[in-house]
Write a protein that holds these residues in place. Sequence first.
Motif, PDB file in Angstrom:
ATOM      1  N   HIS A 186      20.024  -4.164   1.786  1.00 19.20           N
ATOM      2  CA  HIS A 186      19.750  -3.495   0.507  1.00 19.20           C
ATOM      3  C   HIS A 186      18.661  -4.190  -0.320  1.00 19.20           C
ATOM      4  O   HIS A 186      18.773  -4.344  -1.534  1.00 19.20           O
ATOM      5  N   LEU A 187      17.578  -4.565   0.364  1.00 18.39           N
ATOM      6  CA  LEU A 187      16.435  -5.153  -0.318  1.00 18.39           C
ATOM      7  C   LEU A 187      15.394  -4.082  -0.620  1.00 18.39           C
ATOM      8  O   LEU A 187      15.310  -3.065   0.075  1.00 18.39           O
ATOM      9  N   ALA A 188      14.577  -4.295  -1.631  1.00 20.04           N
ATOM     10  CA  ALA A 188      13.487  -3.382  -1.952  1.00 20.04           C
ATOM     11  C   ALA A 188      12.410  -3.476  -0.880  1.00 20.04           C
ATOM     12  O   ALA A 188      12.242  -4.510  -0.228  1.00 20.04           O
ATOM     13  N   LEU A 189      11.638  -2.394  -0.702  1.00 15.99           N
ATOM     14  CA  LEU A 189      10.658  -2.321   0.374  1.00 15.99           C
ATOM     15  C   LEU A 189       9.636  -3.447   0.296  1.00 15.99           C
ATOM     16  O   LEU A 189       9.344  -4.104   1.297  1.00 15.99           O
ATOM     17  N   VAL A 190       9.077  -3.682  -0.884  1.00 18.12           N
ATOM     18  CA  VAL A 190       8.059  -4.728  -1.024  1.00 18.12           C
ATOM     19  C   VAL A 190       8.653  -6.097  -0.701  1.00 18.12           C
ATOM     20  O   VAL A 190       8.010  -6.941  -0.070  1.00 18.12           O
ATOM     21  N   ASN A 218      -0.095   7.516   4.212  1.00 20.40           N
ATOM     22  CA  ASN A 218      -1.261   8.192   4.759  1.00 20.40           C
ATOM     23  C   ASN A 218      -2.541   7.396   4.490  1.00 20.40           C
ATOM     24  O   ASN A 218      -3.325   7.118   5.400  1.00 20.40           O
ATOM     25  N   VAL A 219      -2.735   7.023   3.221  1.00 20.93           N
ATOM     26  CA  VAL A 219      -3.941   6.280   2.834  1.00 20.93           C
ATOM     27  C   VAL A 219      -3.997   4.925   3.536  1.00 20.93           C
ATOM     28  O   VAL A 219      -5.072   4.456   3.919  1.00 20.93           O
ATOM     29  N   MET A 256       0.822  -1.216   0.000  1.00 24.73           N
ATOM     30  CA  MET A 256       0.000   0.000   0.000  1.00 24.73           C
ATOM     31  C   MET A 256       0.848   1.256   0.000  1.00 24.73           C
ATOM     32  O   MET A 256       0.533   2.239  -0.686  1.00 24.73           O
ATOM     33  N   ILE A 257       1.936   1.236   0.765  1.00 24.69           N
ATOM     34  CA  ILE A 257       2.818   2.415   0.791  1.00 24.69           C
ATOM     35  C   ILE A 257       3.419   2.642  -0.585  1.00 24.69           C
ATOM     36  O   ILE A 257       3.537   3.788  -1.046  1.00 24.69           O
ATOM     37  N   SER A 258       3.781   1.566  -1.261  1.00 18.46           N
ATOM     38  CA  SER A 258       4.357   1.695  -2.605  1.00 18.46           C
ATOM     39  C   SER A 258       3.340   2.211  -3.606  1.00 18.46           C
ATOM     40  O   SER A 258       3.688   2.956  -4.527  1.00 18.46           O
TER      41      SER A 258
END
Length: 406
Positions: free
Chosen positions: A244-248, A167-168, A160-162
């Motif tokens: 160093h991993l991506a957020l998802v 906020n949403v 959802m953040i991505s």
Amino acid sequence: MNENVYNKKTKTIVLTLLFLTWIVNYMDKNSMNVAIISISKQFHLNPTQSGMIISSFFLAYAIMQLIGGWLTDKYGSKKIILISLIVWSIFTIFTGFAWSFLSLIIIRFLFGIGEGSFPSASSVALAENFPKEQRGRAKGLLSAATQIGAITASIVAALMISKVGWNVMFYVFGGLGFIFLLLLWKYLPERTQLNRNQEKPKVSYINVLKNPLAWKLMLIYFGMSMVNWGLSSWLPSYWVNVRHLALVKTGLISMLPIAFSLLAIALSSWAIDKIAAGKEKYIIIIGSLIGIISLYLTMGAASVPMALTFLCMAYFGVGLTSVVLALPLKYFSQESMGTTVGIMYFGGQMAGTIAPTLMGYTITIFNGSYSGAFTLLILSLVIPIVTSLFLKTNSNSTQIKGSNAA
């Protein structure tokens, strides 16, 4: 007590509703651990400030453990659960409107006030509707729900953040809380007729405070919670900033350690109801030792797969120590249940207050290295081991009242 006097349909409804509500509770709570990465960048926060935002929730949460447990003993579980859910859902939504570091501190503190009564109230709801010999497994299922909520929060929050922003995400999670508020209001029973007929004068707060077993459980829960909240607060940042991993991908990779925790919770919950009643301290000691060894190995892990493997082992070990959560339901009387659980959870939430900020500080002073943070968690697991050496429970005894237990 013959378990047939407990209504099977009522038990199913209570356990299902509480299980799902605990998942929502942990989604609301743990989503901040992922969101703080984006929030820190937006508001230019250092690790210590990020830890303070997370800790502000736990400070209020800890305070309300003591008050909420007493209120639950006085007014019953349903009223306190509903009030708690209303307040925490409102401030989950308000989190999405935060505009500064200070506003986040205040909103998350009030959010903690809302959530703080729920753990004690949900434990009392189990005690009101389940016979003593089934409470270990019932509490184990709710403990499993917290881990499922943590998994869900990690994945859904990252996605959802991505896609729509942090906020949403908080608006949506807060709205979900109101849906469960309606379900609990409609379907969660009041105190059962069985409990009304058996109701006894409440044990005074002072007498519960004099009970050494209550304080021992608090210390054990404090030690294991330092690890639980320390890891849940900083692992997303660890995967992103150190590995160093991506957020998802951090959300996906977080599933495996929690799955091992779920396995440990299931095994230990079954054991204390079936084969290990009165021997819970040995499970706690073994779990703590596994956690210490695994966290030490994590510090020196040379690759992401090795770090993930050792973290799975650490989560399994700490998951075993979760048997402490069932002990008030098995060894304390109905009339002091909420107060006792509140004291124990106070220790856990004080750990939640201390761990995020202290770990953030150690990361800051070690210039981004997590070695100091992991060492802190290792030392925390010594507390359950030492305390358990003095823990005495007796599966054949009557439930503990007042201050006569050691």
